[in-house]
Each structure stands twice: as structure tokens, then as C-alpha cells.
Write a protein that holds these residues in place. Structure first.
Motif, mmCIF file in Angstrom:
data_model
loop_
_atom_site.group_PDB
_atom_site.id
_atom_site.type_symbol
_atom_site.label_atom_id
_atom_site.label_comp_id
_atom_site.label_asym_id
_atom_site.label_seq_id
_atom_site.Cartn_x
_atom_site.Cartn_y
_atom_site.Cartn_z
ATOM 1 N N MET A 1 0.154 9.912 -9.246
ATOM 2 C CA MET A 1 0.242 8.458 -9.380
ATOM 3 C C MET A 1 1.680 7.965 -9.224
ATOM 4 O O MET A 1 1.926 6.875 -8.695
ATOM 5 N N VAL B 1 3.907 9.342 -7.237
ATOM 6 C CA VAL B 1 4.194 9.346 -5.800
ATOM 7 C C VAL B 1 3.690 8.054 -5.169
ATOM 8 O O VAL B 1 4.369 7.410 -4.364
ATOM 9 N N MET B 2 2.463 7.661 -5.569
ATOM 10 C CA MET B 2 1.891 6.431 -5.007
ATOM 11 C C MET B 2 2.783 5.227 -5.287
ATOM 12 O O MET B 2 3.053 4.413 -4.417
ATOM 13 N N GLU B 3 3.247 5.127 -6.522
ATOM 14 C CA GLU B 3 4.100 3.981 -6.886
ATOM 15 C C GLU B 3 5.427 4.022 -6.139
ATOM 16 O O GLU B 3 5.888 3.011 -5.610
ATOM 17 N N LEU C 1 6.142 5.435 -3.314
ATOM 18 C CA LEU C 1 6.000 5.168 -1.887
ATOM 19 C C LEU C 1 5.655 3.712 -1.630
ATOM 20 O O LEU C 1 6.112 3.111 -0.664
ATOM 21 N N PHE C 2 4.817 3.151 -2.484
ATOM 22 C CA PHE C 2 4.419 1.746 -2.308
ATOM 23 C C PHE C 2 5.630 0.841 -2.515
ATOM 24 O O PHE C 2 5.742 -0.199 -1.879
ATOM 25 N N TYR C 3 6.501 1.228 -3.423
ATOM 26 C CA TYR C 3 7.683 0.419 -3.717
ATOM 27 C C TYR C 3 8.948 1.248 -3.486
ATOM 28 O O TYR C 3 9.705 1.506 -4.412
ATOM 29 N N ALA C 4 9.147 1.668 -2.238
ATOM 30 C CA ALA C 4 10.329 2.457 -1.910
ATOM 31 C C ALA C 4 11.593 1.696 -2.270
ATOM 32 O O ALA C 4 11.630 0.470 -2.193
ATOM 33 N N ASN D 1 10.182 -2.286 4.557
ATOM 34 C CA ASN D 1 9.290 -1.656 3.588
ATOM 35 C C ASN D 1 10.007 -0.514 2.867
ATOM 36 O O ASN D 1 9.947 -0.403 1.645
ATOM 37 N N TYR D 2 10.717 0.317 3.616
ATOM 38 C CA TYR D 2 11.426 1.447 3.008
ATOM 39 C C TYR D 2 12.708 1.015 2.294
ATOM 40 O O TYR D 2 13.218 1.731 1.448
ATOM 41 N N ASN E 1 12.961 -1.912 0.647
ATOM 42 C CA ASN E 1 12.612 -2.895 -0.381
ATOM 43 C C ASN E 1 13.302 -4.224 -0.110
ATOM 44 O O ASN E 1 13.841 -4.856 -1.015
#
Lengths: 270, 270
Positions: free
Chosen positions: B12, B14-16, B18-21, B151-152, B154
Motif C-alpha cells: 500500500m 508503494v501505491m501511495e 507512486l500515485f504521489y511521486a 506527474n513524477y 508533483n
């Protein structure tokens, strides 16, 4: 013995699944990558599935067997989607956003990757079973949403342009009538951009009368492709009669009053 | 006791990340989310950092302490980046891509999220320490790459348009000279799209003489923002003298021969 512990394998698997959403990986791929037995990978996948569901992002669909594989199927939870749309609605309902003519300024939102990622996840969740080959949009503001949607669907984006460019080669051009102002406009698409028989999802940021969605619809037919859906972020209450029938929208713009500064938006357009 | 085991927590996280790099999460955030002690979160972060590095995506930068936090810092490995660019180069060097006038067709590549994600990761890796607030590009083909980069990083994307639209409100317009054809063109940007003093990264898909990069440069100055870098995917060998000095490009187009069908591209433009 593998040099990767379970938690490390799982972290790396999440990265791959998210980077290549909706793409199937064979169990063998992970067995070789991590030098572990299939049984370990299967167990990893079960744990991963739980984590994806807990995070509200979707699930890992596994196909255990000789030719087994697994893929990340995006699917945002209802509550997470509502929360996001509520927030977006509140941001849009600001009188500072009103432009002359009753338009709303929202380029700052539509070009913010954090917002488009969510929008893409919502559209992808709805159309993931439709086996979308191309996400078709029109320049300019549809592009970021189309890209995010296609990212989660593992498909490609195709962009219709208002004028054909010298750098684009042979194009197919159609004329269409803008629904609200009844002007004739044209849109073009490179001849090689879509193969016949493929499945197309039309995505756009805004729909008033539906003229440009109708144009994209006609363009899709010119390429002998199949229209699998039409999704827009915001549609308007007026005119009630749109130029396309089957579409899905996230927010409905009910009222923009330039004098009082009132903006009224409702979640769940159509 | 926490209902989340380490492997689930890590998945979980990792998901956060990556979603909010490039966004910092406090240790407390994870402690509360998973109902575990700081020591466990710290250990998770160390493991995560290893996994990110192993996968070649970057690292987790942690700041352990009272007000401690952690963020995912994107950074593609040199070998992975080379492999990707080699592959992209080979795809571009196909004679089928040659258009009249010696242009190359590559919309299929630039609008493929799998490719733009990589391009974004490469640009973000290079500019992540520059504290970028806005990624500025020009419609149309720069948009997907700018979105992936932002995206990467932010940050947000700002798109200059060729003509100002009625749906955009008050704009700042500048005229610029296209470097290759010496025509005067204009580009516009909404007045509210950039705050003064912010740091801007200019991203575009293609640079011949550098006219539009120069235009974006001038526009940035009009907004009293700071130019932190200029990145393009492909630049051309000719003209050698570009209208902007400090830019970074991934590929250099050396030759397009319409008669023989020869396309020559080199990795590492400038």
C-alpha cells in the motif's frame, strides 16, 4: 535461494502492475525475475490483491495454471470516487472561475496530474471490461484525461486536431456542427492513427450540446472502428437534448450566473 | 495490533508513493493509517527504498525524526534509460514514418502512455532537484510528455495555446518567430496560470531551430517566473545554432532522406 524476500518481491510487483495497468504478466515472468517457485508467486499475488482492494484502487486478477498470468484491473471504490468528485465540484463552484460568456476556467485542474490520474482511474474503472484499443479525444483539454484513462486501460491515445498540420501527413477530415453556436468546424485525424475494427472510447473534458463528441463519433465510423463508449468530465444541464445519446459524465453544470457569481454543479451528470 | 502485515503495508505504501511521486508523507500518516509504531514504519521505508532502487525507478528519501517524513524521488537508472531510448530510436528510424517535407510521424509513440511514462521519468530524474512548480509546454504534442513529467515531479502543467480561446479568459500573448520558416506566430497563456517567482520547466516534443522553446522562454519571463530548464525529446542536428542555449534533449535527428527512406537518429541529443 531467491535474493528477494516476500516484502521486496511484493513492492516490486506493485510497481510493475501500476506501471503497466491492465497488462497481463505470466507467472513465469515473476518466477524468473525473483528466482522463486510458482507457489510463492501465487501467494504473493493473493496478498497483493488484498492490498490493492484495501487501497481502493482495483484488484489483481490471477489466472493460476500452466499458462497462468495476472494483471492489475483498475477499479476505484465508490466512496473514494464520490469523495474525489465532491472535492472537484467544490473547487469548480468558485465564482473566481467564471469567465465572460458563462464559461468556467478549469485548466489548472485539468492539467494537474493528481486530478487527471483520478479522472483516468474513474473512466478506466467504468470501461475496463470493454477491451478498449484507442482512447480518442480532441485537442487540447481532453488530452490529459485521455492519457490518464489510456494509461489505466493499457491502450493508446488518438488526438483529433482542429487543423491538419504539415507534420501529420495524410489525414481524414470531417466537418461537424458545433451544437451550441451552430457553426461548421472541421476536425482531422491522421489516416494511420486507427486500424479498422478496433474498439474506441471517446473522452472529452466538456460537453454542452455534444457537437464535438458527435464529430469524434463520426470520425470513428470513418475509420470503421467500433464506439465502445463516450465519457466526459462535465456536461451541462442545458441544452437537455445532446447530439449524442449514450454518454457518461461525472459532473453536471447546472447554473453559471455571471452577475451573482453563482456556480451550481451536481455530482453524477449522466 | 495492526491488521496489516508488513507485506501488505509495503504494497500500500508503494501505491501511495507512486500515485504521489515527489510528495512528502509524514511518518505519522503511515503510523495512523496502519496502526503501527514509528519503528515499524521506518523499517518498512528502508525495505521500500531497496525495492525502488532494485526496480530502477528511484529511491525513497526518508527523514527520520520528530517531524520526519518520506517521499519517492524518481530516478531512472542509466541502463534502463539507455535501453528505452535505444528502443524508441529503432521505432523512429523506420522509413514508413517519413512525411512529405522530411518530417517524421510519431504521434502514435508520443500519445502512448507506456512511452510517455518513461519519457516523464527520464525528464523528472534530471530535474527533480530543481523544485519545479510548473511544467510549461505548447499544445499539442508536448502535452502528454509534460503531464508525465509533472506527474513524477508533483507539479502542474501549463499549456500555451496557438490561439486564445473564448473559454480561457484574459490571456498574455506574445509573438515569436519560428526558427525554421521564419514566420511570425503567436502563443497565449491564461493570465492566472502561473504565479510570479515560481520555477518553470519547459518541455516539448521536438526542437528544430528552437523558435517555440524561445517563445515559451519569453512567456515565462512575462510571468516573472524562473526558467529552471528546457527539455525536449528530439532535437535536430541542423540548424546547429538554436534560438535557446541551455536545453537538454534525449535524441538527435541527424538525417531524414525522403528518397532513400533513410532516417538517422542518435541517442543523447544535447
Amino acid at each position: 535461494m531467491s535474493k528477494f524476500k516476500r516484502s521486496q518481491r511484493i513492492a516490486m510487483m506493485v510497481m510493475e502492475f501500476l506501471f503497466y495497468a491492465n497488462k497481463s504478466f505470466s507467472l513465469n515472468y515473476f518466477c524468473e525475475k525473483f528466482d522463486v517457485a510458482k507457489s510463492s508467486v501465487s501467494e504473493d499475488l493473493q496478498k497483493l490483491n488484498k492490498s490493492f482492494q484495501e487501497q481502493g484502487l482495483g484488484m489483481i486478477v490471477s489466472n493460476i495454471g500452466a499458462s497462468g498470468g495476472a494483471y492489475f484491473k483498475p477499479s476505484i471504490s465508490k466512496s473514494e470516487s464520490q469523495l474525489f468528485l465532491e472535492n472537484l465540484k467544490n473547487k469548480l463552484q468558485s465564482k473566481e472561475r467564471i469567465l465572460p460568456g458563462g464559461y468556467l476556467y478549469y485548466s489548472d485542474l485539468i492539467f494537474n496530474p493528481k486530478i487527471t490520474n483520478y479522472l483516468g482511474l474513474i473512466f478506466a474503472s467504468r470501461y475496463v471490461d470493454e477491451k478498449i484499443d484507442y482512447v480518442l479525444t480532441m485537442e487540447t483539454k481532453g488530452i490529459p484525461i485521455a492519457m490518464a484513462t489510456a494509461n489505466y486501460l493499457n491502450s493508446e491515445v488518438v488526438v483529433a486536431r482542429r487543423e491538419s498540420k504539415v507534420t501529420e501527413g495524410a489525414v481524414v477530415t470531417i466537418n461537424y456542427v458545433t451544437g451550441s453556436t451552430r457553426r461548421i468546424q472541421s476536425m482531422s485525424l491522421n489516416k494511420r492513427s486507427m486500424q479498422p475494427g478496433k474498439r474506441v472510447l471517446i473522452i472529452d473534458d466538456f460537453m454542452k450540446a455534444g457537437g464535438s463528441a458527435k464529430g469524434l463519433y463520426e470520425l470513428t465510423k470513418e475509420f470503421n472502428c467500433i464506439i465502445a463508449g463516450i465519457g466526459v468530465v462535465i456536461d451541462t444541464e442545458i441544452p437537455q437534448q445532446k447530439m449524442v445519446d449514450n454518454y457518461f459524465s461525472l459532473l453536471k453544470l447546472k447554473k453559471v450566473n455571471e452577475i451573482t457569481g453563482e456556480v451550481e454543479i451536481e455530482i453524477g451528470g449522466k
